[in-house]
Scaffold this motif. Structure first.
Motif, PDB file in Angstrom:
ATOM      1  N   UNK A 260       0.881  -1.168   0.000  1.00 48.76           N
ATOM      2  CA  UNK A 260       0.000   0.000   0.000  1.00 48.76           C
ATOM      3  C   UNK A 260       0.918   1.217   0.000  1.00 48.76           C
ATOM      4  N   UNK A 261       1.066   1.882  -1.156  1.00 46.91           N
ATOM      5  CA  UNK A 261       2.109   2.886  -1.377  1.00 46.91           C
ATOM      6  C   UNK A 261       1.503   4.282  -1.283  1.00 46.91           C
ATOM      7  N   UNK A 262       2.060   5.116  -0.416  1.00 48.99           N
ATOM      8  CA  UNK A 262       1.526   6.456  -0.191  1.00 48.99           C
ATOM      9  C   UNK A 262       2.591   7.496  -0.532  1.00 48.99           C
ATOM     10  N   UNK A 263       2.270   8.360  -1.509  1.00 47.17           N
ATOM     11  CA  UNK A 263       3.148   9.465  -1.893  1.00 47.17           C
ATOM     12  C   UNK A 263       2.720  10.738  -1.173  1.00 47.17           C
ATOM     13  N   UNK A 264       3.636  11.709  -1.064  1.00 48.60           N
ATOM     14  CA  UNK A 264       3.285  12.955  -0.366  1.00 48.60           C
ATOM     15  C   UNK A 264       2.143  13.713  -1.016  1.00 48.60           C
ATOM     16  N   UNK A 265       1.931  13.502  -2.333  1.00 48.43           N
ATOM     17  CA  UNK A 265       0.853  14.227  -3.006  1.00 48.43           C
ATOM     18  C   UNK A 265      -0.464  13.451  -3.012  1.00 48.43           C
ATOM     19  N   UNK A 407       7.593  -4.784  -5.307  1.00 43.64           N
ATOM     20  CA  UNK A 407       7.765  -6.023  -6.075  1.00 43.64           C
ATOM     21  C   UNK A 407       8.697  -7.026  -5.402  1.00 43.64           C
ATOM     22  N   UNK A 408       9.226  -6.666  -4.248  1.00 39.54           N
ATOM     23  CA  UNK A 408      10.136  -7.555  -3.522  1.00 39.54           C
ATOM     24  C   UNK A 408       9.328  -8.571  -2.714  1.00 39.54           C
ATOM     25  N   UNK A 409       8.627  -9.450  -3.428  1.00 36.96           N
ATOM     26  CA  UNK A 409       7.776 -10.448  -2.795  1.00 36.96           C
ATOM     27  C   UNK A 409       7.509 -11.569  -3.784  1.00 36.96           C
ATOM     28  N   UNK A 410       7.269 -12.761  -3.267  1.00 34.84           N
ATOM     29  CA  UNK A 410       6.928 -13.890  -4.141  1.00 34.84           C
ATOM     30  C   UNK A 410       5.459 -13.834  -4.542  1.00 34.84           C
ATOM     31  N   UNK A 411       4.686 -12.926  -3.917  1.00 37.91           N
ATOM     32  CA  UNK A 411       3.263 -12.828  -4.191  1.00 37.91           C
ATOM     33  C   UNK A 411       2.983 -11.728  -5.214  1.00 37.91           C
ATOM     34  N   UNK A 412       1.767 -11.718  -5.734  1.00 38.42           N
ATOM     35  CA  UNK A 412       1.374 -10.694  -6.695  1.00 38.42           C
ATOM     36  C   UNK A 412      -0.135 -10.610  -6.831  1.00 38.42           C
ATOM     37  N   UNK A 413      -0.822 -10.310  -5.738  1.00 37.66           N
ATOM     38  CA  UNK A 413      -2.280 -10.267  -5.772  1.00 37.66           C
ATOM     39  C   UNK A 413      -2.776  -8.829  -5.830  1.00 37.66           C
ATOM     40  N   UNK A 414      -2.816  -8.136  -4.696  1.00 30.94           N
ATOM     41  CA  UNK A 414      -3.321  -6.774  -4.670  1.00 30.94           C
ATOM     42  C   UNK A 414      -2.223  -5.750  -4.440  1.00 30.94           C
ATOM     43  N   UNK A 415      -2.559  -4.477  -4.642  1.00 27.23           N
ATOM     44  CA  UNK A 415      -1.631  -3.366  -4.384  1.00 27.23           C
ATOM     45  C   UNK A 415      -2.429  -2.075  -4.454  1.00 27.23           C
ATOM     46  N   UNK A 416      -1.857  -1.027  -3.889  1.00 30.14           N
ATOM     47  CA  UNK A 416      -2.545   0.261  -3.893  1.00 30.14           C
ATOM     48  C   UNK A 416      -1.518   1.384  -3.998  1.00 30.14           C
ATOM     49  N   UNK A 417      -1.918   2.461  -4.678  1.00 27.89           N
ATOM     50  CA  UNK A 417      -1.060   3.636  -4.843  1.00 27.89           C
ATOM     51  C   UNK A 417      -1.899   4.874  -4.547  1.00 27.89           C
ATOM     52  N   UNK A 418      -1.367   5.743  -3.712  1.00 28.37           N
ATOM     53  CA  UNK A 418      -2.043   6.994  -3.359  1.00 28.37           C
ATOM     54  C   UNK A 418      -1.231   8.161  -3.895  1.00 28.37           C
ATOM     55  N   UNK A 419      -1.758   8.829  -4.921  1.00 25.87           N
ATOM     56  CA  UNK A 419      -1.081   9.966  -5.530  1.00 25.87           C
ATOM     57  C   UNK A 419      -2.091  10.784  -6.328  1.00 25.87           C
ATOM     58  N   UNK A 420      -1.829  12.092  -6.453  1.00 23.25           N
ATOM     59  CA  UNK A 420      -2.663  12.953  -7.293  1.00 23.25           C
ATOM     60  C   UNK A 420      -2.077  13.110  -8.687  1.00 23.25           C
TER      61      UNK A 420
END
Length: 481
Positions: A260-265, A407-420
């Motif tokens: 779950x990736x959160x950027x400052x924007x 991407x440093x994982x053997x899994x690849x199901x869900x993910x999230x990105x927070x950015x404008x």
């Protein structure tokens, strides 16, 4: 509310006890109450498979017009909705999910999925490519036959309905095996399917040992396709069974370690933080798509972590039948012990625990949400699927670093990105090696879009038109004129 627990198997349109009266003990994580549930042996599994095979060969279901199959599924959805209170209670009782969440989320998704496939039934089109020299080519989809479906305990209704109605609308017969921890809701749903007009033998539900029943389904030559949601280790074992028998396709939806990736924007940091807390604690963290890795830009790390901790600290932990409860117990005692052991291993690894504890609670199978910071991206805490409310926080400086961590994982199901930044959102979505990417949200979806992963998270899709790919054969018919 209270309701009778369905403790027999559902075979050939009626309740069936296991041969020899074999039973297994089910213990409710809510209160420790026990019930005896039929436990299938080889004879029972064979009976269910042969009943499904007879039903398929008779074409009592496969021979119906697609519209008629769709109408039966819609009636089933109506009955599931009519019995929503009862089914939500069964889910809460059998695995500890708060009943309000079972009613509002689990049952809503399950009902909508059954209805969606029912409405899709008469809208599926075959193909007629242009043949050379005026020949006619037809590409048709045909049901595979008897489908084995094995479902997990964390979403006993939702994940079963991600698979069963797609297999049924294609004209197959189904032998379904719910997790031994959660037999009741799917058994009751099968009885309602019969009431809706799905003929005897078309939907069989057998209960018992996952190892024994799973092996027989995997090894049986009359099972044409096997679909499984559960652990990676079991998924690998099912592949080996298929290889040792009739080389049946095995479709897998397995584990995850979703970033779950959160950027400052990020458009709204408060929402990003509240959703990060939700993503790791919903269903007590027992979710394959759980956002168990929070990857946050170093400039906002302290602020975001503080907000996440505040949100998690506000969780109402308690009896799943209490409407105020937001965080229920874990599904069974051994799993609770495993989650606490993983928290202890995280502490021992040198990561800093800023919320939670490795000590159990005295009031049941509950685990307080735990948040770790200063987590090594290569550590067990960052790599192993804990399947509980345990969050590992990582920080980054650049997009490239965020992608590398994600991407440093053997899994690849869900993910999230927070950015404008729209361009960044596209770059990240393309760069993340996962089956699903949510932008400025988490765990959003609909019956019209596929659900599935890659790498050790499995292969193939549930939901949407693509969900039918698992349960149909393509046939090409070439006609010279």
């Amino acid at each position: 509310m209270q309701t009778a627990l369905p403790t027999a198997m559902w075979i050939d349109g009626e309740w069936a006890q296991a041969s020899g009266g074999r039973t297994a003990t089910h213990t409710s994580p809510r209160c420790g109450e026990t019930a005896q549930v039929a436990s299938a042996d080889e004879v029972d599994v064979e009976r269910a498979i042969q009943g499904a095979k007879r039903a398929f060969r008779s074409r009592v279901w496969a021979g119906l017009e697609p519209r008629e199959r769709g109408e039966a599924l819609i009636r089933w959805a109506d009955l599931l909705d009519r019995h929503r209170d009862e089914l939500a209670f069964l889910v809460a009782y059998e695995m500890g999910k708060p009943v309000t969440i079972a009613w509002n989320v689990e049952m809503r998704t399950a009902i909508n999925t059954v209805r969606w496939y029912g409405e899709l039934a008469d809208k599926l089109m075959d193909e007629s490519p242009r043949g050379r020299n005026g020949a006619v080519a037809l590409v048709t989809r045909e049901p595979v036959g008897v489908v084995g479906i094995i479902t997990p305990w964390n979403f006993p209704m939702t994940l079963a309905m991600f698979k069963i109605p797609a297999a049924l609308v294609a004209g197959n017969s189904v032998v379904a095996k719910p997790a031994s921890q959660t037999p009741f809701s799917l058994l009751r749903a099968a009885e309602l399917a019969f009431e809706a007009g799905i003929p005897p033998g078309v939907l069989q539900v057998i209960t018992g040992s996952g190892a024994k029943v799973g092996e027989q389904l995997g090894m049986h030559d009359d099972i044409a396709t096997l679909a499984f949601t559960g652990s990676t280790d079991v998924g690998k074992q099912l592949l080996s069974y298929a290889g040792a028998s009739n080389a049946k396709p095995v479709w897998l939806e397995l584990g995850g370690k979703s970033p779950n990736i959160v950027f400052p924007d990020a458009p709204d940091l408060d929402r990003a933080a509240s959703m990060a807390a939700w993503a790791v604690s919903f269903n007590s963290g027992q979710m394959c798509t759980a956002g168990s890795r929070l990857v946050v830009h170093e400039d906002i790390r302290e602020e975001v972590v503080a907000k996440v901790v505040d949100n998690l600290s506000a969780a109402v932990i308690g009896d799943p039948l209490d409407p105020a409860t937001t965080l229920g117990p874990l599904a069974y005692a051994a799993h609770r012990d495993d989650v606490l052991a993983e928290i202890r291993k995280g502490i021992d690894s040198g990561a800093k625990l800023v919320l939670g504890s490795d000590a159990g609670r005295d009031d049941g199978l509950y685990v307080d949400p735990a948040v770790f910071v200063d987590v090594d991206p290569d550590s067990r805490l960052a790599q192993h699927e804990i399947f509980g409310p345990v969050l590992a926080v990582h920080s980054f400086r650049t997009e490239e670093e965020a992608l590398a961590i994600a991407n440093n994982t053997v899994f690849g199901l869900g993910s999230s990105v927070w950015t404008a930044d729209l361009s960044r959102a596209h770059r990240m979505a393309r760069g993340i090696d996962a089956g699903m990417v949510w932008i400025n949200c988490y765990e959003e979806g609909d019956s019209s879009v596929p659900f599935g992963g890659r790498k050790l998270s499995g292969h193939g899709a549930d939901r949407s038109n693509h969900g039918l790919d698992k349960y149909t054969h393509l046939k090409t018919t070439w006609i010279e004129l």
